[in-house]
Design an enzyme around this catalytic site. Sequence first.
Site, PDB file in Angstrom:
ATOM      1  N   LYS A 124      41.642  55.461  34.539  1.00 28.27           N
ATOM      2  CA  LYS A 124      41.714  56.248  33.300  1.00 28.27           C
ATOM      3  C   LYS A 124      40.324  56.675  32.825  1.00 28.27           C
ATOM      4  O   LYS A 124      40.182  57.666  32.126  1.00 28.27           O
ATOM      5  CB  LYS A 124      42.467  55.481  32.230  1.00 28.27           C
TER       6      LYS A 124
HETATM    7  C1  PLP Z   1      47.685  54.028  33.888  1.00 29.00           C
HETATM    8  C2  PLP Z   1      47.668  53.361  35.210  1.00 29.00           C
HETATM    9  C3  PLP Z   1      48.565  53.728  36.243  1.00 29.00           C
HETATM   10  C4  PLP Z   1      49.650  54.763  36.046  1.00 29.00           C
HETATM   11  O1  PLP Z   1      49.139  56.053  35.929  1.00 29.00           O
HETATM   12  P1  PLP Z   1      50.058  57.243  35.342  1.00 29.00           P
HETATM   13  O2  PLP Z   1      49.133  58.374  35.160  1.00 29.00           O
HETATM   14  O3  PLP Z   1      50.597  56.736  34.024  1.00 29.00           O
HETATM   15  O4  PLP Z   1      51.142  57.505  36.320  1.00 29.00           O
HETATM   16  C5  PLP Z   1      48.448  53.097  37.474  1.00 29.00           C
HETATM   17  N1  PLP Z   1      47.522  52.141  37.670  1.00 29.00           N
HETATM   18  C6  PLP Z   1      46.646  51.758  36.715  1.00 29.00           C
HETATM   19  C7  PLP Z   1      45.675  50.672  36.997  1.00 29.00           C
HETATM   20  C8  PLP Z   1      46.681  52.356  35.439  1.00 29.00           C
HETATM   21  O5  PLP Z   1      45.814  51.962  34.485  1.00 29.00           O
END
Ligand code: PLP
Length: 481
Positions: A124
Amino acid sequence: MNYQSTRGHDVPQSFSEILLGGLAPDGGLYLPKQYPQITAEELEAWRKLPYADLAFEVLSRFCDDIPAEDLRALTRKTYTADVYCNARAGDNTADITPLRTLGEEGGTKLQLLGLSNGPTLAFKDMAMQLLGNLFEYALKRAGLKLNILGATSGDTGSAAEYAMRGKEGIRVFMLSPHRKMSAFQTAQMFSLQDPNIFNIAIEGVFDDAQDIVKAVSNDHAFKARQRIGTVNSINWARVVAQVVYYFKGWLLATSGPGQKVSFCVPSGNFGNVCAGHIARMMGLPIDKLVVATNENDVLDEFFRTGTYRVRTSAQTYHTSSPSMDISKASNFERFVFDLLGQDADKLVALFSDVDTKGGFDLAGTPEFARIGQFGFVSGRSSHQDRLATIRDVNQRYGVTIDTHTADGVKVAREYLQPGVPMVVLETALPAKFADTIHEALGHEPERPAAFDGIEKLPQRFEVMPADADSVKAYIAQHTGL
Ligand SMILES: *Cc1c(COP(=O)(O)O)cnc(C)c1O
């Protein structure tokens, strides 16, 4: 470049106009009216670009209302080896998202694209760090201030705080369940001493914190007066920032024009893989987009059967890949819009069924028959699969992967095709999920040096009852408005 809502609202909006907003006024999600197209020649010319300049090239196709020099300065400020410094020994940090080959399997290369080398060790950061700089820039230009309100059970909250810390014109009010996050997650958030970050520990569970955010957001007068906003995963700028690393991953995995690459994406809210879909629509030679879910398999069910059936919170499992524990996928509507040939009326009908009947069924329709054209396939992974995959990758390749990435590797292996590199997106580093790594391997994962002793740093937070009025009063005292 003009934007439209998936639900048909047709007042053209520019990138800067939708940057600070969330949903469109009709409840839909924003998408560009047309996807910009990238030629094979342009792609080849991009091979030599550093990540920040590649980000500029991709983003400039979507936001033509920020002067080029300003946008370039923003991407160069964001994508530096100093910010994305937590890569494994041996990976090229200058790539920002280094590509590591695990090995040859099924007649092709199984590779990891390292997206989790930023300040909070999860992917993120890739988008959120840019969002922090874009928000600061846009607010300054408009002479505005923004107070970001959110609830977190760990990951999203820390990514937002690390992106917004020290940013002019921005304050963050982040609610979390008191004493319910891991010691590591708590330390990551609460050790921030920046005066524009407000950690509020709610005496309750995550849902209580979430309910308070909803209650505050539904008080429209308060929200407007206190200039409250959010940074959730439907934010268009977040999605488009994620498009960049599909280009980077393709460039690192190939040596010439037209070569196909498949990507496997550990998925929850469909934000990450939606960016992959957009990259593919722009002409990037992606073969398969493999959606990997955990036990919360709403998306896997859809791609296998055509049935989209959202879960209630009681039907949502708490798993050892917790950032994928979702009951419905908030960005999924963007893909469905394209699947329906951008027919907003059809889309509105389907999503009103989501509200009234808990889902919709496209099985047997011409739309679902077209799904293969978009490259999507899917699979799911369980706790046992996760442990076995972490163990296997560790033994075979000497690499420790986190629980979410393990779900990706597990499902990726079901779709290997000779000669088509399979790139699994590494969405977090194992240090964040030490308990499960210990369960799989019998020892703790390595921690990047910057995180040594983080639990011992002084912490800054406010404990409050699970009561929206108390939280509102606290916010009103601290927004500085
Ligand atoms: C947020 C997250 C996901 C999922 O991603 P999306 O964009 O919501 O599909 C997968 N792995 C980790 C470690 C995350 O923080």
